[in-house]
Write a protein that holds these residues in place. Structure first.
Motif, PDB file in Angstrom:
ATOM      1  N   ALA A  39       0.804  -1.219   0.000  1.00 53.21           N
ATOM      2  CA  ALA A  39       0.000   0.000   0.000  1.00 53.21           C
ATOM      3  C   ALA A  39       0.841   1.275   0.000  1.00 53.21           C
ATOM      4  N   ASN A  40       2.157   1.148   0.185  1.00 52.35           N
ATOM      5  CA  ASN A  40       3.030   2.324   0.147  1.00 52.35           C
ATOM      6  C   ASN A  40       4.461   1.889  -0.147  1.00 52.35           C
ATOM      7  N   GLY A  41       5.339   2.882  -0.294  1.00 52.87           N
ATOM      8  CA  GLY A  41       6.714   2.596  -0.680  1.00 52.87           C
ATOM      9  C   GLY A  41       7.509   1.828   0.353  1.00 52.87           C
ATOM     10  N   VAL A  42       7.295   2.142   1.618  1.00 57.48           N
ATOM     11  CA  VAL A  42       8.027   1.457   2.693  1.00 57.48           C
ATOM     12  C   VAL A  42       7.680  -0.030   2.692  1.00 57.48           C
ATOM     13  N   GLU A  43       6.400  -0.317   2.594  1.00 53.62           N
ATOM     14  CA  GLU A  43       5.946  -1.715   2.551  1.00 53.62           C
ATOM     15  C   GLU A  43       6.467  -2.407   1.295  1.00 53.62           C
ATOM     16  N   ALA A  44       6.543  -1.660   0.193  1.00 49.83           N
ATOM     17  CA  ALA A  44       7.042  -2.230  -1.062  1.00 49.83           C
ATOM     18  C   ALA A  44       8.494  -2.681  -0.933  1.00 49.83           C
TER      19      ALA A  44
END
Length: 214
Positions: A39-44
């Motif tokens: 759902a966001n860049g950090v999680e990606a």
């Protein structure tokens, strides 16, 4: 990834409906496998480290961690995955930082489904993929100082450029063409000057625009 193995994907977007739509589209098409969503860049970045996908479909503007920062982190960490930006925006403030951070390609969300499939296949092979609007914007924005000299590329420069377009490193180009890395850098310097650009992504974009690369 072998020739008959599916291309594995990580879908990154802050809108669940968009993620569901993309997942359904790719899971219904042969040759693709969606490993997970973020759902966001950090999680990606976290999921990419564990899953090692072939291609990451990356939105840019997301609360909790934007796409450009994630692309930069993936590049810095030496991630194998190719990042294909899929976004609503094609402004300079979005396009250029994403390409400079290491994105392999940049498509808009209104791209036809077959164009998206082809772009993911190209990205998986390390080829630069840019929507026409983004390509022209990128070329005009990253030109080097002065007008391009419009000199034809030599046969060797074309060989180097074709390998660059496949995402080949200088070391691999040197090995494939039986020349030194220093010679590769010299060829790159010359072809950048002839194309009027400053870096690899811009060289590839300009070459596609001019029909030098098919």
């Amino acid at each position: 990834m072998t020739d008959d193995a599916p291309i594995t994907l990580l879908i990154v977007d802050d809108h669940p409906v968009v993620r569901d739509g993309l997942r359904g589209m790719f899971e219904a098409a042969p040759g693709f496998r969606v490993l997970d969503e973020a759902a966001n860049g950090v999680e990606a970045v976290e999921k990419a480290a564990g899953l090692d996908p072939d291609v990451i479909l990356m939105d840019l503007r997301m609360p909790g961690g934007g796409g450009v920062a994630a692309i930069r982190e993936l590049t810095r960490g030496g991630a194998r995955a190719k990042v294909l930006v899929l976004t609503t925006y094609d402004t300079d403030s979005d396009t250029l930082p994403a390409i400079e951070a290491g994105a392999t390609g940049y498509l808009l969300k209104d791209a036809p489904r077959d164009d998206l499939f082809n772009a993911v296949r190209a990205a998986a092979e390390g080829r630069t993929v840019l929507s026409p609007a983004v390509a022209s914007r990128l070329v005009s924005a990253v030109r080097g100082p002065g007008a391009p000299r419009n000199e034809p590329l030599s046969a060797r420069e074309r060989e180097v450029l074709a390998l660059v377009a496949k995402g080949t490193s200088n070391r691999e180009i040197a090995r494939e063409l039986f020349i030194s890395e220093a010679t590769v850098k010299t060829h790159l310097t010359h072809l950048y000057a002839k194309l009027g650009v400053k870096d690899r992504a811009a060289a590839v974009a300009t070459a596609y625009q001019r029909g030098i690369l098919g």
